[in-house]
Design a protein around this motif. Structure first.
Motif, PDB file in Angstrom:
ATOM      1  N   ARG A   3       0.861  -1.187   0.000  1.00  0.00           N
ATOM      2  CA  ARG A   3       0.000   0.000   0.000  1.00  0.00           C
ATOM      3  C   ARG A   3       0.896   1.236   0.000  1.00  0.00           C
ATOM      4  N   LEU A   4       0.697   2.127  -0.977  1.00  0.00           N
ATOM      5  CA  LEU A   4       1.450   3.377  -1.057  1.00  0.00           C
ATOM      6  C   LEU A   4       0.514   4.550  -0.798  1.00  0.00           C
ATOM      7  N   ASN A   5       0.971   5.488   0.013  1.00  0.00           N
ATOM      8  CA  ASN A   5       0.209   6.697   0.265  1.00  0.00           C
ATOM      9  C   ASN A   5       0.251   7.559  -0.993  1.00  0.00           C
ATOM     10  N   ALA A   6      -0.901   7.920  -1.531  1.00  0.00           N
ATOM     11  CA  ALA A   6      -0.951   8.678  -2.783  1.00  0.00           C
ATOM     12  C   ALA A   6      -0.374  10.081  -2.649  1.00  0.00           C
ATOM     13  N   GLU A   7      -0.370  10.637  -1.449  1.00  0.00           N
ATOM     14  CA  GLU A   7       0.169  11.983  -1.243  1.00  0.00           C
ATOM     15  C   GLU A   7       1.688  11.992  -1.074  1.00  0.00           C
ATOM     16  N   SER A   8       2.231  10.987  -0.380  1.00  0.00           N
ATOM     17  CA  SER A   8       3.653  11.007  -0.037  1.00  0.00           C
ATOM     18  C   SER A   8       4.481   9.883  -0.650  1.00  0.00           C
ATOM     19  N   GLY A   9       3.820   8.788  -1.046  1.00  0.00           N
ATOM     20  CA  GLY A   9       4.543   7.631  -1.553  1.00  0.00           C
ATOM     21  C   GLY A   9       5.043   6.698  -0.468  1.00  0.00           C
ATOM     22  N   SER A  10       4.750   7.002   0.798  1.00  0.00           N
ATOM     23  CA  SER A  10       5.202   6.107   1.870  1.00  0.00           C
ATOM     24  C   SER A  10       4.537   4.742   1.696  1.00  0.00           C
ATOM     25  N   CYS A  11       5.276   3.693   2.062  1.00  0.00           N
ATOM     26  CA  CYS A  11       4.887   2.327   1.725  1.00  0.00           C
ATOM     27  C   CYS A  11       4.697   1.474   2.969  1.00  0.00           C
ATOM     28  N   SER A  12       3.700   0.589   2.929  1.00  0.00           N
ATOM     29  CA  SER A  12       3.544  -0.430   3.962  1.00  0.00           C
ATOM     30  C   SER A  12       3.165  -1.748   3.290  1.00  0.00           C
ATOM     31  N   GLU A  13       3.671  -2.826   3.840  1.00  0.00           N
ATOM     32  CA  GLU A  13       3.357  -4.158   3.323  1.00  0.00           C
ATOM     33  C   GLU A  13       2.029  -4.611   3.909  1.00  0.00           C
ATOM     34  N   ILE A  14       1.118  -5.058   3.035  1.00  0.00           N
ATOM     35  CA  ILE A  14      -0.167  -5.569   3.485  1.00  0.00           C
ATOM     36  C   ILE A  14      -0.033  -7.045   3.855  1.00  0.00           C
ATOM     37  N   ARG A  15       0.570  -7.821   2.942  1.00  0.00           N
ATOM     38  CA  ARG A  15       0.796  -9.240   3.196  1.00  0.00           C
ATOM     39  C   ARG A  15       1.672  -9.834   2.109  1.00  0.00           C
ATOM     40  N   ARG A  16       2.163 -11.014   2.372  1.00  0.00           N
ATOM     41  CA  ARG A  16       2.947 -11.772   1.393  1.00  0.00           C
ATOM     42  C   ARG A  16       1.993 -12.638   0.585  1.00  0.00           C
TER      43      ARG A  16
END
Length: 131
Positions: A72-85
């Motif tokens: 998941r990428l934040n549309a405003e900043s591009g920061s990323c988090s993994e949802i799942r493998r």
């Protein structure tokens, strides 16, 4: 705003691909932000969703073998988090819908929680054969 995924091969590292998601302003073409995967990883699928996030599938090699991640990428900043493998190994196919991702095996995954919410019984004669 428009976001694109791409793979770059560095001239000084010709055997290493790097995946990017880049987000641009449509009015002037200015790059707003970019997400760079780890060396050797690449972005295969990308989708903007109504919740204001950008979702993508990233694949890469780690010590235990191929790893496929739903991000998941934040549309405003591009920061990323993994949802799942995810699995299996690339080439990885699947598809995004409204708030969901469907794997090649038929698992329907919620983009909000990362949980499998149902399973679609795909016929084997339509499955993608790799190898």
């Amino acid at each position: 705003m428009v976001c694109v995924s791409e793979t770059t091969v560095w001239s000084d590292k010709p055997d290493i691909n790097v995946g990017y998601v880049r987000c641009f302003e449509l009015q002037d073409g200015r790059e707003r932000w970019h997400y760079r995967s780890a060396d050797g990883d690449f972005i295969q699928l990308i989708s903007y969703q109504e919740d204001g996030f950008i979702y993508c599938v990233q694949s890469g090699w780690e010590a235990q073998g191929w790893i496929v991640k739903l991000l998941r990428l934040n549309a405003e900043s591009g920061s990323c988090s993994e949802i799942r493998r995810l699995g299996p190994a690339p080439p990885y196919y699947g598809g995004f819908g409204n708030g969901i991702f469907v794997t090649p095996a038929g698992d329907v995954i919620s983009l909000q929680t990362g949980n499998t919410v149902r399973h679609l019984a795909f016929k084997d004669d339509h499955a993608v054969k790799v190898g």
